[in-house]
Design a protein around this motif. Structure first.
Motif, PDB file in Angstrom:
ATOM      1  N   ILE A  99      -3.751   8.698  -1.979  1.00 61.94           N
ATOM      2  CA  ILE A  99      -3.892   7.540  -2.530  1.00 61.94           C
ATOM      3  C   ILE A  99      -4.594   7.755  -3.882  1.00 61.94           C
ATOM      4  O   ILE A  99      -3.979   7.700  -5.045  1.00 61.94           O
ATOM      5  CB  ILE A  99      -4.815   6.540  -1.936  1.00 61.94           C
ATOM      6  N   TYR A 100      -5.776   8.693  -3.995  1.00 58.34           N
ATOM      7  CA  TYR A 100      -6.294   9.120  -5.139  1.00 58.34           C
ATOM      8  C   TYR A 100      -6.359  10.494  -5.168  1.00 58.34           C
ATOM      9  O   TYR A 100      -6.808  11.122  -4.338  1.00 58.34           O
ATOM     10  CB  TYR A 100      -7.828   8.754  -5.152  1.00 58.34           C
TER      11      TYR A 100
ATOM     12  N   CYS B 121       0.898  -1.220   0.074  1.00 60.80           N
ATOM     13  CA  CYS B 121       0.121  -0.107  -0.081  1.00 60.80           C
ATOM     14  C   CYS B 121       0.888   1.299   0.120  1.00 60.80           C
ATOM     15  O   CYS B 121       0.505   2.108  -0.871  1.00 60.80           O
ATOM     16  CB  CYS B 121      -1.049   0.051   1.176  1.00 60.80           C
ATOM     17  N   LEU B 122       1.890   1.087   1.035  1.00 61.14           N
ATOM     18  CA  LEU B 122       2.749   2.514   0.939  1.00 61.14           C
ATOM     19  C   LEU B 122       3.179   2.785  -0.524  1.00 61.14           C
ATOM     20  O   LEU B 122       3.591   3.930  -0.892  1.00 61.14           O
ATOM     21  CB  LEU B 122       3.821   2.730   2.205  1.00 61.14           C
ATOM     22  N   THR B 123       3.901   1.651  -1.073  1.00 62.20           N
ATOM     23  CA  THR B 123       4.468   1.706  -2.231  1.00 62.20           C
ATOM     24  C   THR B 123       3.686   2.379  -3.261  1.00 62.20           C
ATOM     25  O   THR B 123       4.086   3.085  -4.080  1.00 62.20           O
ATOM     26  CB  THR B 123       5.121   0.416  -2.776  1.00 62.20           C
ATOM     27  N   THR B 124       2.243   1.806  -3.321  1.00 59.93           N
ATOM     28  CA  THR B 124       1.441   2.464  -4.149  1.00 59.93           C
ATOM     29  C   THR B 124       1.212   3.942  -4.128  1.00 59.93           C
ATOM     30  O   THR B 124       1.111   4.350  -5.062  1.00 59.93           O
ATOM     31  CB  THR B 124      -0.139   1.773  -4.142  1.00 59.93           C
ATOM     32  N   ARG B 125       1.221   4.201  -2.895  1.00 61.80           N
ATOM     33  CA  ARG B 125       1.283   5.864  -2.598  1.00 61.80           C
ATOM     34  C   ARG B 125       2.431   6.541  -3.043  1.00 61.80           C
ATOM     35  O   ARG B 125       2.779   7.905  -2.705  1.00 61.80           O
ATOM     36  CB  ARG B 125       0.784   6.049  -1.303  1.00 61.80           C
TER      37      ARG B 125
ATOM     38  N   ASN C  43       2.618  13.975  12.444  1.00 60.81           N
ATOM     39  CA  ASN C  43       3.530  13.616  11.267  1.00 60.81           C
ATOM     40  C   ASN C  43       2.992  12.514  10.345  1.00 60.81           C
ATOM     41  O   ASN C  43       3.028  12.631   9.025  1.00 60.81           O
ATOM     42  CB  ASN C  43       4.915  12.944  11.781  1.00 60.81           C
ATOM     43  N   VAL C  44       2.238  11.580  10.868  1.00 62.90           N
ATOM     44  CA  VAL C  44       1.437  10.488   9.945  1.00 62.90           C
ATOM     45  C   VAL C  44       0.469  11.361   8.999  1.00 62.90           C
ATOM     46  O   VAL C  44       0.286  11.001   7.806  1.00 62.90           O
ATOM     47  CB  VAL C  44       0.543   9.406  10.902  1.00 62.90           C
ATOM     48  N   ARG C  45      -0.545  12.283   9.778  1.00 63.05           N
ATOM     49  CA  ARG C  45      -1.231  13.163   8.785  1.00 63.05           C
ATOM     50  C   ARG C  45      -0.662  13.856   7.716  1.00 63.05           C
ATOM     51  O   ARG C  45      -1.094  13.885   6.346  1.00 63.05           O
ATOM     52  CB  ARG C  45      -1.983  14.014   9.866  1.00 63.05           C
ATOM     53  N   ILE C  46       0.703  14.336   8.071  1.00 64.88           N
ATOM     54  CA  ILE C  46       1.344  15.130   7.028  1.00 64.88           C
ATOM     55  C   ILE C  46       1.906  14.184   5.784  1.00 64.88           C
ATOM     56  O   ILE C  46       1.708  14.467   4.566  1.00 64.88           O
ATOM     57  CB  ILE C  46       2.644  15.710   7.498  1.00 64.88           C
ATOM     58  N   LEU C  47       2.316  13.201   6.271  1.00 69.91           N
ATOM     59  CA  LEU C  47       2.792  12.071   5.083  1.00 69.91           C
ATOM     60  C   LEU C  47       1.644  11.648   4.060  1.00 69.91           C
ATOM     61  O   LEU C  47       1.692  11.616   2.764  1.00 69.91           O
ATOM     62  CB  LEU C  47       3.239  11.043   5.807  1.00 69.91           C
ATOM     63  N   CYS C  48       0.461  11.647   5.051  1.00 71.56           N
ATOM     64  CA  CYS C  48      -0.743  11.064   4.136  1.00 71.56           C
ATOM     65  C   CYS C  48      -1.112  12.099   3.115  1.00 71.56           C
ATOM     66  O   CYS C  48      -1.575  11.795   2.025  1.00 71.56           O
ATOM     67  CB  CYS C  48      -1.988  10.683   5.157  1.00 71.56           C
TER      68      CYS C  48
END
Ligand code: DSN
Length: 402
Positions: A400-401, A358-362, A390-395
């Motif tokens: 994804i879309y 999943c992370l690689t798809t992102r 920090n998680v929110r920032i990475l997201c």
């Protein structure tokens, strides 16, 4: 609009927001492309298509015949197979139909123990496989390797009819060439369930077992990154008819035509250089993340990974249910998982499983996944300031879309 309908639509929207705002490390999940999602939601859902191209139970299937044939062709190209059945609704149904095609009820199956990385459909006592067949399990050796010698010994003693290879949480290598020789010498069949690693196999990064197995099954939505479902492949002519009749009418009624058209677009995307580069990056990311955990002092069952996933031990560190739930609160999804020879219950096993599809798809790359691994270690060690933000920032940086 009726209130409950608004609420329902809101839940769909909330789930998408949750997906966008979470770093998903669940090894069995991935994100289908918008194209595959759109084409798996078409009007063709209205059609009943029991049977196979040019041989349907109902009239009016001529356009779907074309779609199913094209989907079959794409999957055969992906795995160099002579035969493919793209109708199974899921990996579980693919396995059930494949086993029915190979052996008789009560025959002996040799499969990897669930706690060591096996799957429910490979013989778990509460699953059809455990109820309908005589199951003997093999284990990993004391160093957590799949040992050819141990397998050879158990095969000599137990004389199984079928050996199942392919696992849900094993990061090591399967020696298909050796095991095929063993199967020809000892007269047993091989079913390879490549659900987790099929995307890596289709790209040529992991050995393709199609010519070293009697039947190969896979889900379509893990490393293969497609619409949810199953497929069955074989290069052994003897089983082609049996597989088709085990899927329909043996296992299922009508297939789900919109999902088959979604599978077509997914397979088409995999038959492409971009997908090969994607899977190469999965392997790089998986190795870097595991190395980071090991560097921070955590134990995996092996100190390398050959695929998109690996297991980390939480023994004497923390409780896996609490850990999984706490990570979800800060936006990181992992799944608690058995370790080989685990003496804990399935509710609170001793480790967790990480997968990098999943992370690689992102489009996460080397440093990004190292950062995420460090965040998880910080959470375990309770140095948790700012991880959620920090998680929110990475997201946000890696949607994804778009
Ligand atoms: N539970 C999933 C897996 O991880 O293999 C699919 O059944």
């Amino acid at each position: 609009m009726h209130f409950s309908l608004i609420k329902f639509l809101n839940f769909l929207k909330l789930d998408l927001i949750k997906q966008e705002n979470s770093l998903n490390l669940i090894a069995s999940e991935n994100y289908s492309s918008l194209t595959s999602i759109i084409y798996s939601s078409s009007y063709i859902v209205n059609k009943y298509t029991e049977g196979y191209p040019l041989n349907r139970y109902y009239s009016g299937c001529k356009f779907f015949d074309f779609i199913e044939n094209k989907t079959i062709f794409e999957s055969q190209t992906l795995f160099n197979s002579l035969f493919s059945n793209v109708q199974p609704h899921s990996g579980a149904q693919a396995n059930s139909a494949a086993i029915q095609s190979l052996i008789n009820l009560k025959d002996k199956i040799l499969s990897l123990d669930l706690k060591s990385g096996g799957h429910l459909t490979h013989g778990f006592s509460k699953n059809f496989s455990g109820k309908c067949y005589n199951i003997v399990n093999y284990l990993l050796d004391k160093n957590n390797f799949l040992s050819n010698k141990n397998l050879e010994l158990i095969i000599k003693n137990e004389k199984p009819r079928l050996l199942i290879l392919g696992y849900s949480s094993y990061q090591g290598i399967i020696d298909w060439e050796y095991l095929r020789k063993l199967s020809l010498k000892n007269n047993f069949l091989i079913l390879s369930d490549i659900s987790h690693i099929s995307g890596l196999i289709s790209s040529g990064l992991i050995f393709n077992p199609i010519n070293f197995s009697d039947i190969v099954t896979s889900t379509t939505h893990k490393t293969l990154r497609g619409i949810k479902g199953g497929i069955i492949l074989s290069n052994n002519k003897k089983y082609f008819k049996k597989i088709n009749s085990s899927v329909f009418p043996g296992q299922q009624g009508g297939c789900i035509p919109n999902f088959i058209s979604g599978k077509f677009f997914s397979f088409k995307e995999c038959n492409n250089f971009n997908f090969i580069n994607y899977t190469k990056q999965i392997l790089i990311n998986s190795k870097i993340m595991l190395k980071t955990f090991i560097f921070r002092g955590y134990n995996s069952i092996l100190n390398f990974t050959n695929n998109h996933m690996f297991l980390i031990s939480l023994k004497k560190i923390t409780n896996s249910i609490y850990f999984e739930k706490y990570l979800e609160k800060i936006g990181i999804l992992v799944n608690k998982n058995f370790l080989p020879n685990d003496d804990s219950s399935s509710i609170n096993p001793s480790g967790f499983r990480i997968g990098l599809s999943c992370l690689t798809t992102r489009k996460f790359k080397n440093d990004d996944v190292e950062l995420v691994a460090n965040y998880i270690c910080d959470v375990i060690e309770k140095k948790i300031n700012f991880v959620k933000i920090n998680v929110r920032i990475l997201c946000k940086i890696f949607p994804i879309y778009k």
